[in-house]
Design a protein around this motif. Structure first.
Motif, PDB file in Angstrom:
ATOM      1  N   ASP A 281      -7.581 -13.214  13.987  1.00 25.34           N
ATOM      2  CA  ASP A 281      -7.035 -11.674  14.164  1.00 25.34           C
ATOM      3  C   ASP A 281      -8.055 -11.091  14.916  1.00 25.34           C
ATOM      4  O   ASP A 281      -7.686 -10.133  15.663  1.00 25.34           O
TER       5      ASP A 281
ATOM      6  N   SER B  91     -11.498  -2.921   5.369  1.00 22.46           N
ATOM      7  CA  SER B  91     -10.117  -2.944   5.063  1.00 22.46           C
ATOM      8  C   SER B  91      -9.705  -4.133   4.502  1.00 22.46           C
ATOM      9  O   SER B  91     -10.107  -5.551   4.635  1.00 22.46           O
TER      10      SER B  91
ATOM     11  N   PRO C 204      -8.867   2.502   5.609  1.00 20.68           N
ATOM     12  CA  PRO C 204      -7.709   2.663   6.222  1.00 20.68           C
ATOM     13  C   PRO C 204      -6.604   3.382   5.017  1.00 20.68           C
ATOM     14  O   PRO C 204      -6.702   3.225   3.934  1.00 20.68           O
ATOM     15  N   ILE C 205      -5.679   4.078   5.577  1.00 19.48           N
ATOM     16  CA  ILE C 205      -4.406   4.475   4.829  1.00 19.48           C
ATOM     17  C   ILE C 205      -3.833   3.340   3.849  1.00 19.48           C
ATOM     18  O   ILE C 205      -3.918   2.135   4.386  1.00 19.48           O
ATOM     19  N   CYS C 206      -3.387   3.921   2.796  1.00 22.92           N
ATOM     20  CA  CYS C 206      -2.928   2.936   1.719  1.00 22.92           C
ATOM     21  C   CYS C 206      -3.831   1.897   1.221  1.00 22.92           C
ATOM     22  O   CYS C 206      -3.238   0.825   0.883  1.00 22.92           O
TER      23      CYS C 206
ATOM     24  N   GLU D 282       2.560  -5.487   3.433  1.00 23.79           N
ATOM     25  CA  GLU D 282       1.425  -6.244   3.392  1.00 23.79           C
ATOM     26  C   GLU D 282       0.732  -5.981   1.893  1.00 23.79           C
ATOM     27  O   GLU D 282       0.548  -4.987   1.465  1.00 23.79           O
TER      28      GLU D 282
ATOM     29  N   ASN E 112      -6.394  -4.575   2.660  1.00 20.17           N
ATOM     30  CA  ASN E 112      -4.954  -4.303   1.940  1.00 20.17           C
ATOM     31  C   ASN E 112      -4.050  -4.573   3.279  1.00 20.17           C
ATOM     32  O   ASN E 112      -3.248  -4.298   3.138  1.00 20.17           O
ATOM     33  N   GLY E 113      -4.731  -5.575   4.228  1.00 19.71           N
ATOM     34  CA  GLY E 113      -3.832  -5.718   5.388  1.00 19.71           C
ATOM     35  C   GLY E 113      -3.230  -4.801   6.183  1.00 19.71           C
ATOM     36  O   GLY E 113      -3.738  -3.605   6.176  1.00 19.71           O
ATOM     37  N   GLY E 114      -2.633  -5.503   7.465  1.00 19.91           N
ATOM     38  CA  GLY E 114      -2.233  -4.256   8.439  1.00 19.91           C
ATOM     39  C   GLY E 114      -3.458  -3.952   9.309  1.00 19.91           C
ATOM     40  O   GLY E 114      -3.270  -2.895   9.980  1.00 19.91           O
ATOM     41  N   HIS E 115      -4.516  -4.671   9.092  1.00 17.06           N
ATOM     42  CA  HIS E 115      -5.701  -4.181  10.009  1.00 17.06           C
ATOM     43  C   HIS E 115      -5.626  -4.277  11.443  1.00 17.06           C
ATOM     44  O   HIS E 115      -6.017  -3.721  12.277  1.00 17.06           O
TER      45      HIS E 115
ATOM     46  N   GLY F 166       0.647  -1.303  -0.070  1.00 14.93           N
ATOM     47  CA  GLY F 166       0.036  -0.045  -0.042  1.00 14.93           C
ATOM     48  C   GLY F 166       0.805   1.055   0.027  1.00 14.93           C
ATOM     49  O   GLY F 166       0.811   2.174  -0.877  1.00 14.93           O
ATOM     50  N   PRO F 167       1.885   1.554   0.969  1.00 15.64           N
ATOM     51  CA  PRO F 167       2.544   2.590   0.955  1.00 15.64           C
ATOM     52  C   PRO F 167       3.251   2.732  -0.333  1.00 15.64           C
ATOM     53  O   PRO F 167       3.212   3.981  -0.884  1.00 15.64           O
TER      54      PRO F 167
ATOM     55  N   THR G 280      -9.928 -11.322   4.490  1.00 18.36           N
ATOM     56  CA  THR G 280      -8.646 -10.807   4.837  1.00 18.36           C
ATOM     57  C   THR G 280      -8.506 -10.892   6.658  1.00 18.36           C
ATOM     58  O   THR G 280      -7.267 -11.040   6.917  1.00 18.36           O
ATOM     59  N   ILE G 281      -9.493 -10.744   7.311  1.00 18.02           N
ATOM     60  CA  ILE G 281      -9.524 -10.645   8.547  1.00 18.02           C
ATOM     61  C   ILE G 281      -9.969 -11.884   9.109  1.00 18.02           C
ATOM     62  O   ILE G 281     -11.166 -12.150   8.839  1.00 18.02           O
TER      63      ILE G 281
ATOM     64  N   PRO H 273      -9.250 -15.202  -0.856  1.00 18.42           N
ATOM     65  CA  PRO H 273     -10.016 -14.329  -0.009  1.00 18.42           C
ATOM     66  C   PRO H 273      -9.429 -14.065   1.321  1.00 18.42           C
ATOM     67  O   PRO H 273      -9.946 -13.215   2.132  1.00 18.42           O
ATOM     68  N   PHE H 274      -8.583 -14.670   1.628  1.00 20.63           N
ATOM     69  CA  PHE H 274      -7.853 -14.682   2.898  1.00 20.63           C
ATOM     70  C   PHE H 274      -6.460 -13.869   3.045  1.00 20.63           C
ATOM     71  O   PHE H 274      -6.457 -13.046   4.087  1.00 20.63           O
ATOM     72  N   THR H 275      -5.889 -14.152   2.197  1.00 23.47           N
ATOM     73  CA  THR H 275      -4.473 -13.707   2.302  1.00 23.47           C
ATOM     74  C   THR H 275      -3.735 -13.518   0.814  1.00 23.47           C
ATOM     75  O   THR H 275      -4.237 -14.005  -0.172  1.00 23.47           O
TER      76      THR H 275
ATOM     77  N   TYR I 261      -5.709   8.252   7.227  1.00 24.34           N
ATOM     78  CA  TYR I 261      -4.785   7.855   8.413  1.00 24.34           C
ATOM     79  C   TYR I 261      -5.685   7.592   9.783  1.00 24.34           C
ATOM     80  O   TYR I 261      -6.789   8.283   9.764  1.00 24.34           O
TER      81      TYR I 261
ATOM     82  N   TYR J 187       0.673   4.273  -2.873  1.00 24.39           N
ATOM     83  CA  TYR J 187       0.493   5.561  -2.629  1.00 24.39           C
ATOM     84  C   TYR J 187       1.610   6.635  -2.909  1.00 24.39           C
ATOM     85  O   TYR J 187       1.481   7.590  -2.257  1.00 24.39           O
TER      86      TYR J 187
ATOM     87  N   GLY K 240       2.390  -0.406   9.957  1.00 28.55           N
ATOM     88  CA  GLY K 240       1.403  -1.572   9.859  1.00 28.55           C
ATOM     89  C   GLY K 240       1.182  -2.229   8.345  1.00 28.55           C
ATOM     90  O   GLY K 240       0.851  -3.152   8.255  1.00 28.55           O
ATOM     91  N   LYS K 241       1.455  -1.285   7.652  1.00 29.48           N
ATOM     92  CA  LYS K 241       0.997  -1.716   6.169  1.00 29.48           C
ATOM     93  C   LYS K 241       2.176  -2.063   5.353  1.00 29.48           C
ATOM     94  O   LYS K 241       2.378  -2.385   3.926  1.00 29.48           O
TER      95      LYS K 241
ATOM     96  N   GLU L 298      -2.960  -3.806  13.418  1.00 29.21           N
ATOM     97  CA  GLU L 298      -2.298  -2.675  13.747  1.00 29.21           C
ATOM     98  C   GLU L 298      -3.393  -1.563  13.644  1.00 29.21           C
ATOM     99  O   GLU L 298      -3.593  -0.344  14.519  1.00 29.21           O
TER     100      GLU L 298
ATOM    101  N   ARG M 266       1.951 -12.691   6.452  1.00 26.35           N
ATOM    102  CA  ARG M 266       1.999 -11.539   6.988  1.00 26.35           C
ATOM    103  C   ARG M 266       3.324 -11.189   7.201  1.00 26.35           C
ATOM    104  O   ARG M 266       4.382 -12.033   7.589  1.00 26.35           O
TER     105      ARG M 266
END
Lengths: 615, 395
Positions: free
Chosen positions: B101, B63, B12-14, A193, B65-68, A174-175, B96-97, A429-431, B43, A178, A189-190, B70, A543
């Motif tokens: 989690d 969410s 969430p962000i990103c 991921e 895109n992961g990181g959920h 993600g980062p 994804t969750i 769907p999960f990962t 953010y 963007y 956290g991102k 946190e 993860r």
């Protein structure tokens, strides 16, 4: 009228032309006889191959017609594979297995495997003369990206271990998508991921380590749009570090860089639309001139489809976006036959009936539009497409069913003559896919193409069948209707400002959900044959451990410290160039050597502003 | 009748996956919920600030895109830190969750995670049942000023909703308040839907924040309620400069009142005007030709924002705000028709014989000169020296 209006006119006109020619073939005896003779010549030249069982089959199947009008309609309306208007395929033989005895091969039949190969004159000639000509590249191109660059690199080596050609497709986190650095506050956290974290040229070096970036068997695909020109500059900078400056013209691959679909569906845009398009054209101008093997934009319907559009909307918006890019490049004074062959497409393939022919019809509309509205030659008429099976169609409930869904979608993708393909893993769907399921996804393609005889022996398996034709006609009419709507709003860019595509996609998505909940759209194990006692599956999750995230942050900080003085200087220069109307890309190349992604995007945002989200 | 439930939703962000949240938003507003939609790629800090200012009962995060783990935990943590521990956090992310989690997230204070396959009806039912009751406290001692102010605004809205408050029209009462608030400038923005009011305000906010490093701004933004039901309050989603610690923004639904504002607007505006902001900006819903929303004397200056394509010149005669507005902005003036629009509108307001300004802007353009001009017109060139020192946190 925007160019899209001319495209609609061109297709209408071409369809009328075909019908006129059909009538002529039936009334003008001489012309009719010419068509029949041509048909007979074509048939006579078709080579035969044999299945492992010994069954002899023609390598090109043609409808059993002998009347001049029908023949004319087929040859002009559909075209043979590799011939205008390309309904049946961009290339002559696509996935056919090489003939055992090259001696019976007919010279007129090019052996273009697919996307890319025929674009490269050097390797094409080489391929024709060598025994290796038999071995076309596999169309398998699996999307991958996780954790840090070295982890994704490892995954790339795992995926490519058994493939002749290395076709890597890169997912970014993600980062990165963007244009934000890993050390920015609030995003730890991102990191890593959903894709790989790339902040600097050093990450880019790590990402493709061990691959020969200049080899004709290597191609890199990078799925990123908002900051695409910056990432592209980093890729070039990394290649230069490893192989020297001469590598640049040899680099082969594609970068997504599709701003229109971002604004319409995927929401990963970082600069205002106009500025994004300017940086994009800057990059396209550079790669078109300096990197003849690079596809600088992958015009993508995938995310439009995944955001919930109907298949027709997906094709219509993707094609119209493509024509809008072509219009932009033409406006920069680049000849259509230079940039046209460097445009490529990316479509979603789901389970709706439209997907039986969606890509076929797209290829036809693109060819007619490019030829008749843009004056493009043969190579620029070809709609070359990568297909990915639909992630949206996969569900968490009894997720192993996703193997079947993906298999059916793969079948549809290949029936449509896709040039390359990604099959989704059942655990998506999960990962981010785990190695177990990604291996099964890759094998799905091999089972269809290598193990089964469905695509190996005969081209045109379903071409001309009444069902296929019915879907083709309905889909084409619906796509043209969408074009007319966009044209009414003033063309693609004006329609975007009206949020037209966005609201159409959102409405379709809402209807889709409603249909699932009211049961009119059956989803097995979700709203039909549901197992009430299903336990959540044990999943191996990809993860990114916190230590890795921290490592990325630390590395980035070091890089910034090391290059601080140089970065400041080049960013100043970059800001000045961005302020002017000069092409930014050469300065981006300099900046990529010493600046991070976040530093460069922030510098450009300072000049052109940030993207204002659309709802 | 009790006030509708207000929730804030965001991605969430990103993360740009807004397909699910768009569908859920629609379903919520059809079932009586007022949804403040913050948009995607946001953010945690922006979500928390908005949740407190909007005084929502709960925050819903989608969410993909992961990181959920946190991210959700960070939102809970920041809400608690700012005294808003009664604003619940719920959400989902398809598959994804995971259930594991969820356990971790709930331990860290997340109220509820919806898994893949949950029906929209179930989600709506949950929100009504779980968040049906109003917050118990009105901002604890030591709660930040933003939160106290937000809860007072809710109390005003609730008063109108349950009928304990009636709209006042006593000009004298309002006029008597004016003396206390003369350092606050109240600016009203109105105009047809799609003219770009929100973008223009956001660009104006950017300039106001830059010109004075201490200035504080309040925005009162309106969106229509769906007939007899909820509302999608989506202005925040398209604002990029107003997500700022010096900006207090409140989104209001019209709750059945015609004319572009809510029954509670005048009182809310008055409260904001007394709360120590340098500027209070009020934005109406998209209005029709007959609208004249700013009857309150609280508004110091009014801006009418127009599209260049209002139709034939005759249409201009029917627009009441062209008589009343202090400044008329023709936005989207990069469009072909803008030059004609400027001269037609110029001639139209000349008839009024009072001092009205007509400006051309392109709010979507970065550093647009027209918006700079508007900002100059709205800010006095010389500001009293003492003024900034009086300003601080709102009381």
């Amino acid at each position: 009228m925007s160019k899209l209006g001319s495209v609609v006119e061109a297709v209408d006109k071409y369809n009328k032309f075909v019908e006129d020619e059909v009538r002529r073939a039936r009334t003008d005896k001489k012309f009719g006889q010419q068509m029949v003779n041509r048909w007979n010549e074509i048939k006579a030249k078709i080579p035969f191959g044999s299945a492992p069982t010994g069954l002899k089959l023609p390598r090109l199947a043609l409808p059993e017609i002998d009347e001049a009008g029908d023949i004319t309609r087929y040859l002009l309306g559909d075209g043979l594979p590799g011939e205008f208007p390309f309904l049946n395929g961009a290339y002559r033989e696509m996935y056919l297995e090489p003939l055992q005895n090259p001696a019976i091969e007919i010279g007129a039949y090019e052996k273009n495997g697919h996307n890319g190969k025929s674009q490269n004159n050097g390797s094409k000639n080489g391929a024709k003369n060598s025994a290796k000509a038999q071995q076309a590249e596999e169309p398998t191109r699996l999307f991958s990206g996780l954790m840090l660059a070295e982890d994704t690199n490892e995954r790339f080596h795992f995926l490519g271990a058994h493939q002749r050609s290395k076709r890597l497709s890169t997912a970014f986190d993600g980062p990165t998508l963007y244009g934000i650095d890993s050390d920015a506050p609030g995003i730890l956290g991102k990191i890593g991921e959903g894709g790989v974290a790339v902040d600097t040229v050093e990450d880019m070096v790590r990402l493709y380590d061990g691959f020969d970036l200049g080899s004709p068997d290597f191609s890199a695909s990078m799925t990123i749009s908002g900051p695409a020109p910056i990432i592209m500059a980093m890729y070039i900078a990394a290649a230069k570090r490893r192989f020297g400056n001469d590598i640049v013209p040899k680099l082969r691959g594609t970068i997504q860089a599709d701003i229109f679909k971002e604004v319409q569906a995927q929401n990963e845009t970082i600069f205002p639309v106009e500025a994004s398009l300017r940086f994009l054209t800057d990059m396209m101008e550079f790669t078109t001139r300096e990197m003849p093997r690079w596809y600088p934009v992958s015009i993508s319907g995938y995310h439009i489809g995944e955001a919930g559009s109907t298949p027709v909307q997906q094709a219509a918006y993707t094609l119209s976006n493509g024509f809008a890019y072509a219009e932009m490049m033409a406006a920069r004074g680049i000849p259509v036959d230079e940039f046209g062959p460097r445009l490529s497409f990316f479509l979603d393939c789901g389970l709706d009936v439209e997907y039986i022919a969606l890509t076929r019809v797209s290829r036809r509309i693109w060819a007619i539009g490019m030829r008749d509205a843009f004056g493009a030659g043969h190579k620029a008429q070809m709609f070359k497409v990568h297909t990915q099976t639909s992630g949206r169609s996969l569900v968490a409930a009894e997720f192993k069913n996703n193997l079947t869904r993906t298999a059916a979608e793969l079948m549809l993708s290949y029936m449509n003559g896709t040039n390359s393909c990604h099959s989704n893993s059942a655990d998506e769907p999960f990962t981010t896919p785990s190695e177990e399921w990604i291996r099964l996804a890759a094998h799905g393609q091999a089972i269809l193409l290598d193990e089964s005889g469905i695509f190996k022996h005969t081209m045109n398996m379903l071409s001309g069948s009444p069902g296929m034709k019915a879907v083709e006609r309905a889909v084409e009419a619906a796509i043209l209707e969408e074009f007319r709507q966009i044209e009414e709003l003033g063309g693609v860019v004006a329609a975007i400002e009206h949020r037209y595509q966005r609201s159409q996609i959102q409405n379709a998505a809402h209807r889709y959900e409603q249909q699932i909940y009211d049961g009119t759209r059956p989803i097995i194990a979700l709203n039909k044959y549901r197992n009430a006692n299903e336990e959540p599956p044990e999943m191996e999750l990809a993860r990114t451990p916190k230590a890795k995230k921290q490592l990325q942050v630390d590395r980035l900080k070091q890089f910034k410290k090391k290059n601080a003085a140089k970065a400041e200087k080049v960013l100043e220069k970059l800001a000045a160039v961005a302020e002017s109307d000069k092409n930014c890309f050469p300065t981006l190349l300099e900046a990529a050597e010493v600046c991070s992604l976040g530093q460069i995007s922030a510098c450009l945002q300072e000049v052109v502003g940030r993207f204002r989200p659309m709802v | 009748m009790a006030s509708p439930i207000r929730v804030l939703t965001a991605v969430p962000i990103c993360d740009g996956h807004d397909s699910a949240i768009n569908t859920i938003n629609l379903e919520f507003i059809r079932h009586g919920v007022e949804v403040v939609y913050l948009g995607y790629h946001r953010y945690a800090e922006d979500i928390v600030r908005a949740a407190i200012q909007e005084d929502v009962r709960a925050v819903g995060i989608s969410s993909y895109n992961g990181g959920h783990v946190e991210f959700f935990a960070e939102v809970v943590k920041q809400l608690r830190k700012r005294g808003a521990d009664d604003i619940a956090v719920f959400g989902g992310g398809g598959g994804t969750i995971t259930h594991d989690d969820q356990r971790v997230m709930q331990k860290r204070g997340v109220d509820k995670i919806f898994f893949a396959g949950t029906s929209l009806t179930d989600m709506v039912g949950f929100v009504h049942e779980r968040y049906g009751k109003a917050h118990k406290h009105n901002g604890r001692n030591g709660a930040p000023a933003d939160m106290k102010l937000a809860r007072k605004l809710t109390a005003i809205e609730d008063g109108y909703a349950d009928g304990t408050k009636k709209q006042r029209n006593s000009k004298a009462a309002i006029r008597s308040q004016r003396s206390k608030i003369r350092n606050t400038k109240v600016i009203g923005f109105t105009g047809p839907g799609g003219a770009g009011k929100t973008t223009l305000i956001d660009e104006l906010v950017l300039r106001l924040l830059q010109r004075d490093a201490k200035s504080r701004i309040a925005i009162l933004s309106h969106d229509p309620s769906v007939v007899g039901a909820g509302a999608l309050l989506g202005d925040r989603a398209t604002m990029i400069n107003s997500q700022h610690d010096r900006v207090f923004m409140r989104s209001m639904a019209t709750r059945g009142q015609a004319g572009g504002l809510s029954p509670a607007t005048a009182d809310c505006l008055q409260l904001l005007a007394q709360s120590g902001f340098d500027y209070v900006i009020i934005e109406t819903v998209g209005t029709g030709q007959e609208a004249m929303p700013f009857q309150s004397k609280l508004v110091d200056q009014t801006v009418l924002v127009m599209n260049p394509d209002y139709g034939a010149r005759l249409q201009l005669q029917k627009i009441v705000m062209l008589d009343l507005a202090d400044i008329i902005v023709v936005n989207k003036s990069d469009q072909d028709r803008a030059r004609t629009a400027m001269s037609e509108i110029g001639r139209r307001v000349e008839q009024n014989g009072r001092e009205q300004r007509v400006l051309a802007t392109v709010a979507k353009r970065h550093r647009d000169g027209g918006v700079d001009q508007l900002c100059d017109l709205l800010t006095p060139l010389v500001r009293p020296m003492a003024k900034t020192s009086k300003k601080g946190q709102p009381k």
